[in-house]
Design an enzyme around this catalytic site. Structure first.
Site, PDB file in Angstrom:
ATOM      1  N   ASN A   1       1.841  29.172  33.208  1.00 28.43           N
ATOM      2  CA  ASN A   1       1.554  30.399  33.395  1.00 28.43           C
ATOM      3  C   ASN A   1       0.229  30.490  33.754  1.00 28.43           C
ATOM      4  O   ASN A   1      -0.511  30.282  32.894  1.00 28.43           O
ATOM      5  CB  ASN A   1       2.033  31.536  32.277  1.00 28.43           C
ATOM      6  CG  ASN A   1       1.591  32.926  32.395  1.00 28.43           C
ATOM      7  OD1 ASN A   1       2.151  33.432  33.346  1.00 28.43           O
ATOM      8  ND2 ASN A   1       0.334  33.061  31.872  1.00 28.43           N
ATOM      9  N   GLU A   2      -0.268  30.774  35.033  1.00 28.48           N
ATOM     10  CA  GLU A   2      -1.614  31.313  35.528  1.00 28.48           C
ATOM     11  C   GLU A   2      -2.301  30.034  35.598  1.00 28.48           C
ATOM     12  O   GLU A   2      -3.385  30.479  35.939  1.00 28.48           O
ATOM     13  CB  GLU A   2      -1.927  32.303  34.972  1.00 28.48           C
ATOM     14  CG  GLU A   2      -1.004  33.612  35.047  1.00 28.48           C
ATOM     15  CD  GLU A   2      -1.572  34.984  34.681  1.00 28.48           C
ATOM     16  OE1 GLU A   2      -0.966  35.984  35.150  1.00 28.48           O
ATOM     17  OE2 GLU A   2      -2.698  34.955  33.758  1.00 28.48           O
ATOM     18  N   ASN A   3      -2.047  28.822  35.040  1.00 23.65           N
ATOM     19  CA  ASN A   3      -3.344  27.879  35.278  1.00 23.65           C
ATOM     20  C   ASN A   3      -3.502  27.295  36.520  1.00 23.65           C
ATOM     21  O   ASN A   3      -4.850  26.886  36.696  1.00 23.65           O
ATOM     22  CB  ASN A   3      -2.689  26.629  34.182  1.00 23.65           C
ATOM     23  CG  ASN A   3      -2.616  27.205  32.834  1.00 23.65           C
ATOM     24  OD1 ASN A   3      -3.203  28.052  32.383  1.00 23.65           O
ATOM     25  ND2 ASN A   3      -1.760  26.422  32.043  1.00 23.65           N
TER      26      ASN A   3
END
Length: 807
Positions: free
Chosen positions: A414-416
């Site tokens: 998630n979102e890295n």
């Protein structure tokens, strides 16, 4: 036959010289709460008072005895949270450092004191950080250095409650000759024939080494059984079963969810049945179409050959103390999702791989599961000891979950990938590892090896390659957070992403939830408890600005502020979904942040921390229905969208009315509209039905088949609403003593009428959310759990009713 003994009783929790009874599964916090050693961290500001618990070491101790005639006895931990040393009779069995794995130890013939000693997660994170070096993070807690539920360290919707303990079951397994160590069912379908390819691994005792064994697999369903048998002498075997005339498993709203019982039995010629493994499976195909087109590159789920607009919600752990989440609680929460017409649930990467009970319910309800691997909002070191843990964790959970037909995609993080590009990570990293090797290397390799029946995505958001910005709305998945953070919700209509995997708007929880969580507090948006239960950066400022763009911001009127905040949340999410659905198939899905909460808090959730439905939940039921009628703002006036995501044609007679603020019908027309299955029709509106641009005293209403869409040319604060007038009467519900029908008859235009049922009784529930009524129209709202009719019922109900223009 293998014998299993659950180790649930007789445990003690020890710290220094103190001891108290412990429950397993459980955690330190639940045991301390049961013994009344700590206050409830969900109440008031107790979170800060119990912070010390997560910084201490703790031990669980029991006297382990067992008497078995089997060759082998294993001690099995399904989940240890997190850095633990296990000793039996003073001898170390092993150490662990991963909450998301299961562990097994051979204790054949051994008894005595069993101790599971947990180090503080902070100490473990510090040890790992000293080995790997610093990595950037969006929160000031060290969750990226330990394989543990990240959101337990606090999030912008969650408290900091750092747990320790045996959070999943502990058992003894007694077995002889051999056991089924791993079963991987690769389930596919070709035409009408279902295929089950079972890849098996057996563990043998010394006596069982080299001995011929037989595996029998049976698939039962629809009144028939299909079976296969294989014999082998080594450690591994492959067995295939064909199921003729297999019925397809479909996402909810697209068909049925037939499930087949799969039973795998390990047999020995002399000893008979040695071990049995059982799961339910379903036959379906799933693809993720990411091909390029004129708009960029898509992201469309294709199930059984049918392209689907995904109607999704993001799921976080339903309790910050996850050992408290029961199968019944999973079923309740997921039924609430299904009742909101959701067909996809994304298990977000800062939480946990949920219990099998979660996926079982999704299988039954037809809720597709998007499963994140557990990486969120941070740069993660790829060095040891984390790298080996990541690989073992991924293997454990892919094998554990792959039987579930509801699971449709694995997602790397998630979102890295976005964070590396946009959150100023690159310079401080200075070439150090940050997780890219996991998302683009380790994880896709593991999925391809173990579960090639499902697609894998490197992350969310992700545009498919570094050739495009990771959060480019024209490619792949997109997270839309600029609107909540800085803009008006009308800005959701500014673009058409290919797949919106996160977006949302905050609102406070129900009033009864606030009263329980903040006892005795005089509620105000900025009262001490309200601010403590608002974890988002400038959360109240964003709430207030969201209200003020559309309404006069209430001063010293908490009840109206609370109502307007919930109205804006529902309208904001609806605005996004209506717009993006109208642009199907360019946009192929929306996943609202978020379905649920893990404690009582102001957040983006549709269901608050006490399980009460916000108006957003009811609005999701409307905008996620198969058929949706929408009036969208356009450059040349409103645009009518007749959106049909069902599998049958929709012939709609759309009644259009241009109405004055006083309720006078100024113009009327009826349009015959045909919307083909899974398509959107956009008929032209007659010019005389379109309100004048900027008009403050007329609006457009569209009605068809019980659905309603509205278009107001100006914002609410500029519209000439009359003071709302309506009559209320109560009617008993036959056969339901604790329910009542609230019948509201409008005498004027009543915009966004809302009955907040918990103001009538804390356990009350209403079957409808926001309603807009024209003069003379009547609405019936069923309220259950309210105790039925009472002499003061109408007054109590009126006190629970709110609208944009107050009475």
């Amino acid at each position: 036959m293998k014998d299993v003994t659950q180790l649930t009783e007789g445990w003690s929790l020890r710290h220094e010289d103190a001891s108290l009874p412990a429950r397993v599964p459980g955690c330190v916090h639940t045991d301390l709460l049961a013994a009344q050693v700590i206050p409830d961290p969900f109440i008031g500001r107790n979170e800060t008072e119990i912070a010390w618990v997560g910084r201490q070491g703790w031990s669980y101790v029991t006297a382990l005895t067992h008497d078995s005639t089997h060759e082998r006895t294993d001690l099995v931990f399904e989940g240890l949270d997190t850095a633990a040393e296990i000793t039996l009779a003073g001898e170390v069995l092993g150490t662990t450092r991963n909450m998301h794995r299961a562990y097994r130890f051979d204790i054949t013939g051994r008894t005595g004191p069993l101790e599971v000693r947990f180090d503080s997660a902070y100490e473990e994170a510090d040890r790992v950080r000293a080995l790997t070096g610093e990595r950037p993070n969006v929160y000031p807690e060290p969750f990226q250095y330990i394989r543990k539920m990240a959101c337990g360290f606090g999030w912008d919707w969650g408290p900091t409650v750092v747990t320790a303990g045996m959070w999943r079951p502990v058992r003894l397994e007694h077995w002889s000759t051999a056991r089924l160590a791993e079963v991987r069912p690769l389930v596919t379908v070709d035409g009408t024939t279902g295929h089950v390819e079972l890849r098996l691994r057996a563990e043998r005792t010394r006596r069982g080494a080299g001995r011929p064994l037989t595996v029998r697999a049976a698939v039962n369903g629809e009144g028939t059984e299909s079976a296969g048998v294989v014999s082998f002498t080594g450690e591994e075997a492959v067995l295939r079963v064909e199921v003729p005339e297999a019925r397809l498993w479909w996402p909810r709203g697209h068909g049925d969810q037939p499930l087949y019982e799969l039973e795998v039995t390990l047999l020995d010629e002399e000893e008979g049945t040695l071990d049995v493994w059982r799961r339910r499976i379903g036959f379906r195909t799933v693809e993720l179409d990411r091909s390029a087109d004129a708009h960029g590159s898509g992201c469309t789920f294709v199930v059984n050959g049918v392209r689907i607009f995904a109607r999704g919600v993001n799921w976080i752990p339903d309790d910050v103390l996850p050992s408290r989440i029961t199968p019944e609680r999973y079923r309740t929460r997921l039924r609430q999702a299904a009742e909101a017409n959701v067909d996809l649930v994304r298990v977000w990467g800062g939480g946990i791989y949920e219990d099998d009970a979660f996926y079982d319910v999704c299988d039954e309800l037809g809720l597709m599961v998007w499963q994140d691997f557990l990486f969120a909002c941070a740069a993660y070191p790829e060095e040891q000891p984390l790298r080996g843990e990541v690989e073992a964790e991924a293997r454990d959970n892919v094998v554990r979950l792959m039987a579930h037909p509801s699971l449709v995609v694995w997602n790397g993080n998630n979102e890295n990938l976005w964070g590396f590009r946009d959150w100023d990570w690159e310079e401080p990293l200075a070439g150090d590892s940050w997780g890219e090797g996991y998302y683009l290397g380790v994880l896709p390799r593991i999925v391809a090896e173990l579960d090639p029946t499902r697609p894998y995505m490197a992350g969310s958001p992700w545009s498919g390659s570094w050739d495009h910005h990771p959060n480019d709305p024209r490619h792949g998945t997109h997270h839309s957070w600029e609107v909540w953070n800085r803009r008006d919700y009308a800005e959701y209509r500014a673009n058409v992403p290919r797949f919106v995997a996160e977006f949302g708007w905050q609102a406070p929880p129900a009033l009864a939830t606030l009263h329980r969580a903040l006892p005795g507090e005089r509620l105000a948006p900025d009262s001490p408890g309200m601010l403590h239960h608002q974890k988002a950066e400038d959360g109240n400022g964003k709430l207030n600005r969201g209200i003020a763009r559309h309404f006069p911001l209430p001063e010293a009127d908490f009840d109206r502020w609370h109502y307007l905040a919930q109205v804006v949340q529902a309208r904001a999410v609806a605005a996004g979904i209506e717009h993006w659905r109208a642009h199907w198939p360019v946009c192929a899905g929306t996943v609202v942040w978020q379905l649920n909460d893990c404690w009582p808090v102001s957040s983006w959730a549709a269901i608050d921390g006490d399980g009460r439905l916000k108006p957003l939940h009811h609005e999701l039921r409307r905008v996620y229905a198969d058929r949706l009628l929408t009036l969208l703002p356009g450059e040349e006036g409103p645009v009518l969208a007749v959106d049909n995501q069902s599998g049958t044609p929709w012939h709609a007679e759309v009644t259009l009315r241009r109405v004055g603020a006083d309720g006078t019908v100024l113009a009327r027309a009826v349009l015959d509209v045909e919307a083909a299955p899974r398509s959107v029709a956009r008929p032209a509106l007659p010019a005389e039905l379109v309100p004048a641009p900027g008009s403050a005293d007329e609006f457009l209403v569209a009605d068809a088949d019980g659905l309603r869409a509205l278009h107001f040319p100006v914002r609410d604060r500029d519209f000439a609403y009359p003071r709302a007038r309506f009559d209320v009467r109560l009617e008993a519900v036959t056969g339901q003593d604790a329910a009542v029908d609230v019948v509201v008859t409008a005498r004027t235009l009543v915009r966004d009428l809302l009955l907040q049922p918990d103001r009538i009784a804390p356990a009350a529930r209403a079957d409808r959310g926001l309603l807009t009524l024209l003069p003379g129209e009547e609405a019936r709202i069923r309220v259950s759990g309210c105790g039925g009719l009472s002499p003061d019922g109408v007054e109590r109900v009126r006190a629970a009713l709110f609208s944009v223009a107050p009475e």
